[in-house]
Design a protein around this motif. Structure first.
Motif, short mmCIF file in Angstrom:
data_model
loop_
_atom_site.label_atom_id
_atom_site.label_comp_id
_atom_site.label_asym_id
_atom_site.label_seq_id
_atom_site.Cartn_x
_atom_site.Cartn_y
_atom_site.Cartn_z
N GLY A 8 0.77 -1.23 0.00
CA GLY A 8 0.00 0.00 0.00
C GLY A 8 0.80 1.28 0.00
N GLY A 9 2.12 1.17 0.09
CA GLY A 9 2.93 2.38 0.05
C GLY A 9 2.95 2.98 -1.34
N LEU A 18 -3.26 7.57 2.23
CA LEU A 18 -2.84 6.23 1.85
C LEU A 18 -3.32 5.26 2.91
CD1 LEU A 18 0.94 6.37 0.72
CD2 LEU A 18 -1.02 5.70 -0.69
N ARG A 19 -3.58 4.04 2.50
CA ARG A 19 -3.88 2.99 3.46
C ARG A 19 -2.87 1.87 3.29
NH1 ARG A 19 -9.10 -0.94 4.60
NH2 ARG A 19 -8.32 -1.98 2.71
N GLN A 82 -4.45 3.59 8.18
CA GLN A 82 -5.03 4.62 7.34
C GLN A 82 -4.32 5.92 7.65
OE1 GLN A 82 -7.47 4.50 4.91
NE2 GLN A 82 -6.98 6.66 4.57
N MET A 83 -3.73 6.52 6.64
CA MET A 83 -2.95 7.74 6.82
C MET A 83 -3.59 8.86 6.03
SD MET A 83 0.92 6.20 6.63
CE MET A 83 0.82 5.86 4.87
N LYS A 116 8.25 -10.25 15.44
CA LYS A 116 8.27 -10.45 14.00
C LYS A 116 8.04 -9.14 13.30
CE LYS A 116 8.95 -14.89 13.75
NZ LYS A 116 10.18 -15.43 13.12
N TRP A 117 8.74 -8.96 12.17
CA TRP A 117 8.67 -7.74 11.38
C TRP A 117 8.44 -8.06 9.92
CZ3 TRP A 117 9.26 -2.81 13.52
CH2 TRP A 117 9.61 -2.79 14.87
N GLY A 118 7.73 -7.17 9.27
CA GLY A 118 7.62 -7.25 7.83
C GLY A 118 8.82 -6.57 7.18
N GLN A 119 8.84 -6.60 5.85
CA GLN A 119 9.99 -6.06 5.12
C GLN A 119 9.91 -4.56 4.93
OE1 GLN A 119 7.38 -7.31 3.67
NE2 GLN A 119 6.93 -5.88 1.99
N GLY A 120 8.72 -4.00 5.14
CA GLY A 120 8.53 -2.56 5.01
C GLY A 120 8.00 -2.15 3.65
N THR A 121 7.34 -1.00 3.65
CA THR A 121 6.83 -0.42 2.40
C THR A 121 7.13 1.07 2.42
OG1 THR A 121 4.86 -0.22 0.99
CG2 THR A 121 4.50 -0.04 3.35
#
Length: 127
Positions: A8-9, A18-19, A82-83, A116-121
């Motif tokens: 979503g980035g 952005l969401r 939600q940003m 745990k972490w995601g890889q990022g966007t």
């Protein structure tokens, strides 16, 4: 254990919305408190928002209060950010994180809590 993938980035203009989504696989998603963090170039990672296991409780960093909303759908194993009213200073890599806990609270504001972490966007806001 749970695995996390953000999406979503993108590149938006100041004032846009952005969401972000963070989809979890493996593990039991509803056992995890979830958080969003961000890291801008040359800066340390910082806390953005967190939501309790059930979604009933949330907590935000001061700089996003009133603009960002964290939520989760345990049936879809997904947490959202939600940003709204984005600013250039919101530009950063946003990552979701999971903390396995027996408590249904939103008090996990430090990155050290998360397992745990995601890889990022990437989110880029132009002026």
């Amino acid at each position: 254990q749970v695995q996390l993938v953000e999406s979503g980035g993108g590149l938006v203009q100041a004032g846009d919305s952005l969401r972000l989504s963070c989809a979890a696989s493996r593990g039991t998603f509803s056992l995890y408190a979830m958080g969003w963090f961000r890291q801008a170039p040359g800066k340390e990672r910082e806390f953005v928002a967190t939501v309790s296991r059930s979604g009933s409780s949330t907590y935000y960093a001061e700089f996003v209060k009133g603009r960002f909303t964290i939520s989760r759908d345990n049936a879809k194993n997904t947490v959202y950010l939600q940003m709204d009213s984005l600013k250039p200073e919101d530009t950063a890599v946003y990552s979701c994180a999971a903390h396995l806990t027996m408590s249904d609270t939103s008090s996990y504001t430090s990155s050290g809590w998360y397992d745990k972490w995601g890889q990022g966007t990437q989110v880029t806001v132009s002026s």
